[in-house]
Scaffold this motif. Structure first.
Motif, PDB file in Angstrom:
ATOM      1  N   ASN A  42      29.221  36.241  46.253  1.00 31.88           N
ATOM      2  CA  ASN A  42      30.301  37.201  46.607  1.00 31.88           C
ATOM      3  C   ASN A  42      31.610  36.899  45.713  1.00 31.88           C
ATOM      4  OD1 ASN A  42      28.868  38.655  48.309  1.00 31.88           O
ATOM      5  ND2 ASN A  42      29.658  37.592  50.184  1.00 31.88           N
ATOM      6  N   PHE A  43      31.937  35.405  45.669  1.00 33.95           N
ATOM      7  CA  PHE A  43      32.963  35.020  44.661  1.00 33.95           C
ATOM      8  C   PHE A  43      32.983  35.727  43.346  1.00 33.95           C
ATOM      9  CE2 PHE A  43      33.921  31.999  41.536  1.00 33.95           C
ATOM     10  CZ  PHE A  43      35.356  32.183  41.180  1.00 33.95           C
ATOM     11  N   ASN A  44      31.733  35.548  42.816  1.00 37.05           N
ATOM     12  CA  ASN A  44      31.697  36.227  41.342  1.00 37.05           C
ATOM     13  C   ASN A  44      31.713  37.490  41.256  1.00 37.05           C
ATOM     14  OD1 ASN A  44      30.123  35.841  38.557  1.00 37.05           O
ATOM     15  ND2 ASN A  44      28.919  37.339  39.429  1.00 37.05           N
ATOM     16  N   GLN A  45      31.182  38.411  42.221  1.00 32.83           N
ATOM     17  CA  GLN A  45      31.380  39.879  42.377  1.00 32.83           C
ATOM     18  C   GLN A  45      32.751  40.167  42.343  1.00 32.83           C
ATOM     19  OE1 GLN A  45      28.556  41.451  41.464  1.00 32.83           O
ATOM     20  NE2 GLN A  45      29.770  43.502  41.425  1.00 32.83           N
ATOM     21  N   ASP A  46      33.493  39.590  43.367  1.00 36.08           N
ATOM     22  CA  ASP A  46      34.982  39.807  43.564  1.00 36.08           C
ATOM     23  C   ASP A  46      35.739  39.820  42.398  1.00 36.08           C
ATOM     24  OD1 ASP A  46      34.474  40.701  46.045  1.00 36.08           O
ATOM     25  OD2 ASP A  46      35.027  38.764  46.790  1.00 36.08           O
ATOM     26  N   ARG A  47      35.457  38.761  41.291  1.00 39.75           N
ATOM     27  CA  ARG A  47      36.166  38.394  40.150  1.00 39.75           C
ATOM     28  C   ARG A  47      35.539  39.239  38.735  1.00 39.75           C
ATOM     29  NH1 ARG A  47      40.203  38.346  39.503  1.00 39.75           N
ATOM     30  NH2 ARG A  47      40.404  36.945  37.616  1.00 39.75           N
ATOM     31  N   LYS A  48      34.423  39.718  39.094  1.00 39.62           N
ATOM     32  CA  LYS A  48      33.728  40.475  37.635  1.00 39.62           C
ATOM     33  C   LYS A  48      34.725  41.643  37.187  1.00 39.62           C
ATOM     34  CE  LYS A  48      29.609  40.652  37.491  1.00 39.62           C
ATOM     35  NZ  LYS A  48      28.043  40.636  37.288  1.00 39.62           N
ATOM     36  N   LEU A  49      35.338  42.622  37.867  1.00 39.75           N
ATOM     37  CA  LEU A  49      35.997  43.547  37.263  1.00 39.75           C
ATOM     38  C   LEU A  49      37.219  43.163  36.458  1.00 39.75           C
ATOM     39  CD1 LEU A  49      36.160  46.576  36.752  1.00 39.75           C
ATOM     40  CD2 LEU A  49      37.745  46.622  39.096  1.00 39.75           C
ATOM     41  N   ASP A  50      37.937  42.350  37.349  1.00 40.45           N
ATOM     42  CA  ASP A  50      39.321  41.742  36.571  1.00 40.45           C
ATOM     43  C   ASP A  50      39.197  41.033  35.403  1.00 40.45           C
ATOM     44  OD1 ASP A  50      42.210  41.749  36.490  1.00 40.45           O
ATOM     45  OD2 ASP A  50      42.000  39.589  37.462  1.00 40.45           O
ATOM     46  N   ASN A  51      37.863  40.067  35.164  1.00 34.98           N
ATOM     47  CA  ASN A  51      37.487  39.267  34.117  1.00 34.98           C
ATOM     48  C   ASN A  51      37.001  40.080  33.062  1.00 34.98           C
ATOM     49  OD1 ASN A  51      38.523  36.652  35.233  1.00 34.98           O
ATOM     50  ND2 ASN A  51      36.549  36.125  36.165  1.00 34.98           N
ATOM     51  N   THR A  52      36.313  40.947  33.346  1.00 35.92           N
ATOM     52  CA  THR A  52      35.653  41.885  32.460  1.00 35.92           C
ATOM     53  C   THR A  52      36.768  42.859  31.684  1.00 35.92           C
ATOM     54  OG1 THR A  52      33.719  41.905  33.685  1.00 35.92           O
ATOM     55  CG2 THR A  52      33.918  43.747  32.052  1.00 35.92           C
ATOM     56  N   ALA A  53      37.654  43.319  32.417  1.00 34.79           N
ATOM     57  CA  ALA A  53      38.653  44.214  32.163  1.00 34.79           C
ATOM     58  C   ALA A  53      39.666  43.417  30.934  1.00 34.79           C
ATOM     59  CB  ALA A  53      39.508  44.897  33.192  1.00 34.79           C
ATOM     60  N   TYR A  54      39.837  42.274  31.448  1.00 36.88           N
ATOM     61  CA  TYR A  54      41.012  41.533  30.325  1.00 36.88           C
ATOM     62  C   TYR A  54      40.224  41.187  29.296  1.00 36.88           C
ATOM     63  CZ  TYR A  54      45.334  41.607  33.307  1.00 36.88           C
ATOM     64  OH  TYR A  54      46.360  42.083  33.970  1.00 36.88           O
ATOM     65  N   SER A  55      38.814  40.397  29.354  1.00 41.50           N
ATOM     66  CA  SER A  55      38.171  40.002  28.264  1.00 41.50           C
ATOM     67  C   SER A  55      38.008  41.043  27.419  1.00 41.50           C
ATOM     68  CB  SER A  55      37.003  39.331  28.920  1.00 41.50           C
ATOM     69  OG  SER A  55      37.219  38.341  29.698  1.00 41.50           O
ATOM     70  N   PHE A  56      37.243  42.109  27.574  1.00 36.46           N
ATOM     71  CA  PHE A  56      37.030  43.101  26.751  1.00 36.46           C
ATOM     72  C   PHE A  56      38.315  43.935  26.443  1.00 36.46           C
ATOM     73  CE2 PHE A  56      33.081  41.800  28.348  1.00 36.46           C
ATOM     74  CZ  PHE A  56      32.330  41.576  26.980  1.00 36.46           C
ATOM     75  N   GLY A  57      38.979  44.193  27.485  1.00 39.80           N
ATOM     76  CA  GLY A  57      40.555  45.027  27.010  1.00 39.80           C
ATOM     77  C   GLY A  57      41.281  44.395  25.946  1.00 39.80           C
ATOM     78  N   THR A  58      41.656  43.093  25.906  1.00 42.57           N
ATOM     79  CA  THR A  58      42.450  42.451  24.848  1.00 42.57           C
ATOM     80  C   THR A  58      41.681  42.603  23.561  1.00 42.57           C
ATOM     81  OG1 THR A  58      41.370  40.207  25.582  1.00 42.57           O
ATOM     82  CG2 THR A  58      43.330  40.824  26.574  1.00 42.57           C
ATOM     83  N   PHE A  59      40.089  42.353  23.514  1.00 46.95           N
ATOM     84  CA  PHE A  59      39.556  42.529  22.306  1.00 46.95           C
ATOM     85  C   PHE A  59      39.529  43.983  21.868  1.00 46.95           C
ATOM     86  CE2 PHE A  59      35.365  43.610  20.362  1.00 46.95           C
ATOM     87  CZ  PHE A  59      35.330  42.193  19.370  1.00 46.95           C
TER      88      PHE A  59
END
Length: 389
Positions: free
Chosen positions: A325-342
């Motif tokens: 559940n922790f992983n799922q709750d952080r997935k969207l934010d981490n994915t958005a910033y990781s690939f967004g900055t790229f």
């Protein structure tokens, strides 16, 4: 048996230790550096969002030194393109709080180390080299060259150094050489504007001006490896930067230049059985938005909240439901910033005329749209995240 063993010695690892130690858990550090090795990154700085600073302050008995650094109330972004109507600019400003502060890494780590010394449930394992990490069903077993093995309910991996620990991690990782070299430049500067950071998107890569204290600032220019700029002399780079920052800087004096290769890393999961990934090993993103450490602090803050929530109703700290559940709750934010900055770096540094046209129109649209600007500000400051904790 310890509750947590942390493999790594960086800032993210130490913040994690503080966050869980406050709840009474036992933590042991296995350092990934030699005890007497020097800190090579003493002149590096980090943008800490307003939300991250408030969270760190809640972990420290004395965080006043953080307030010595200059408040950033404005971030001006400029898209440098050769258009008839000139470059496009957009300004981000928070109407309620400052956006954050540019903090020297050495100062931040000094404060964290001082705080760690207060806790008697945080231990440092010295002069013991880990040979193997065994991820059992109920715990993690760490074998050393000498001495008895160590058991922990969760092993927090925060080191990016190659180790046998990685061969057993069942986690898909996306890695890429960004083919860029970051020039990190410590400068003495006479500025035209206070409390203002600046990001200029050049065809050679994004250039950031990061003021942190009176006449002291850091400049980070992420330059494409094939750019001729990397072959220039220091005085030529200084003159070029002075020209690009002329609207914000009157005088510029280089103190020190460091070079760092830029790489991208994104793990599709933050855990595997009893392993938990924190810091750059989980997401090493482009410095274009200054959100690298802020993402890790969000991970830590949410994990700390999650274990409190689940252990209060009888779960173990390494229960797979808790970690999932922790992983799922952080997935969207981490994915958005990781690939967004790229994506932002790819688009705004492009030499394609079609992409340049649409990126220019996009910047112009964002500047005129208060709703979108407020959305970016709330996310960059951490307001939208920390208000939900």
């Amino acid at each position: 048996m310890h509750d947590f063993v942390i493999y790594g010695s960086g800032i993210s690892a130490k913040i994690f230790a503080l966050a869980v130690a406050r709840s009474g858990y036992t933590i042991s550090f296995i350092s990934d550096v030699k005890k007497n090795s020097s800190n090579k990154n003493t002149d590096l700085v980090t943008f800490l969002s307003h939300g991250s600073i408030e969270y760190l302050s809640s972990l420290m008995s004395d965080s006043k030194k953080l307030n010595d650094f200059e408040e950033i109330t404005n971030i001006n972004c400029e898209l440098e393109k050769n258009y008839r109507n000139g470059s496009q600019k957009v300004n981000f400003k928070s109407n309620e709080n400052n956006l954050g502060r540019i903090i020297k890494n050495s100062t931040l780590e000094e404060l964290i180390n001082k705080e760690i010394e207060i806790y008697d449930n945080i231990y440092l394992i010295e002069n013991r080299c880990p040979l193997e990490f065994i991820n059992n069903r109920e715990n993690v077993k760490i074998l050393f060259e000498n001495g008895d093995p160590l058991h922990a309910k969760i092993c927090v991996v925060s080191s990016t150094k190659k180790n046998k620990i990685f061969k057993d991690l069942n986690i898909d990782v996306i890695e890429q050489n960004l083919e860029q070299t970051a020039l990190s430049i410590k400068v003495k500067v006479k500025r035209k504007n206070k409390n203002c950071a600046y990001q200029r998107f050049t065809p050679d890569g994004p250039l950031a001006f990061l003021p942190y204290f009176h006449n002291e600032a850091s400049i980070v220019w992420s330059i494409k490896d094939h750019s001729k700029i990397l072959k220039l002399q220091d005085y030529e780079i200084r003159n070029l930067i002075q020209q690009k920052l002329k609207d914000y800087v009157e005088e510029l004096d280089f103190q020190k230049i460091e070079k760092h290769k830029l790489n991208f890393r994104y793990t599709k999961k933050l855990y595997d059985k009893n392993f938990l990934l924190i810091g750059n090993i989980a997401h090493n993103i482009h410095p274009i938005a200054g959100q690298g450490l802020n993402l890790s602090i969000k991970d830590i803050a949410l994990f700390s909240k999650t274990i409190t929530k689940y252990t209060n109703i009888g779960y173990n700290i390494n229960d797979q439901i808790l970690l999932s559940n922790f992983n799922q709750d952080r997935k969207l934010d981490n994915t958005a910033y990781s690939f967004g900055t790229f994506f932002i770096d790819e688009v705004f540094s492009s030499n394609n005329k079609v992409i340049n046209f649409f990126s220019s129109q996009g910047v112009r649209w964002v500047q005129k749209n208060k709703l979108i600007k407020n959305f970016f500000v709330n996310n960059a400051t951490g307001k939208s995240f920390f208000n939900t904790l």
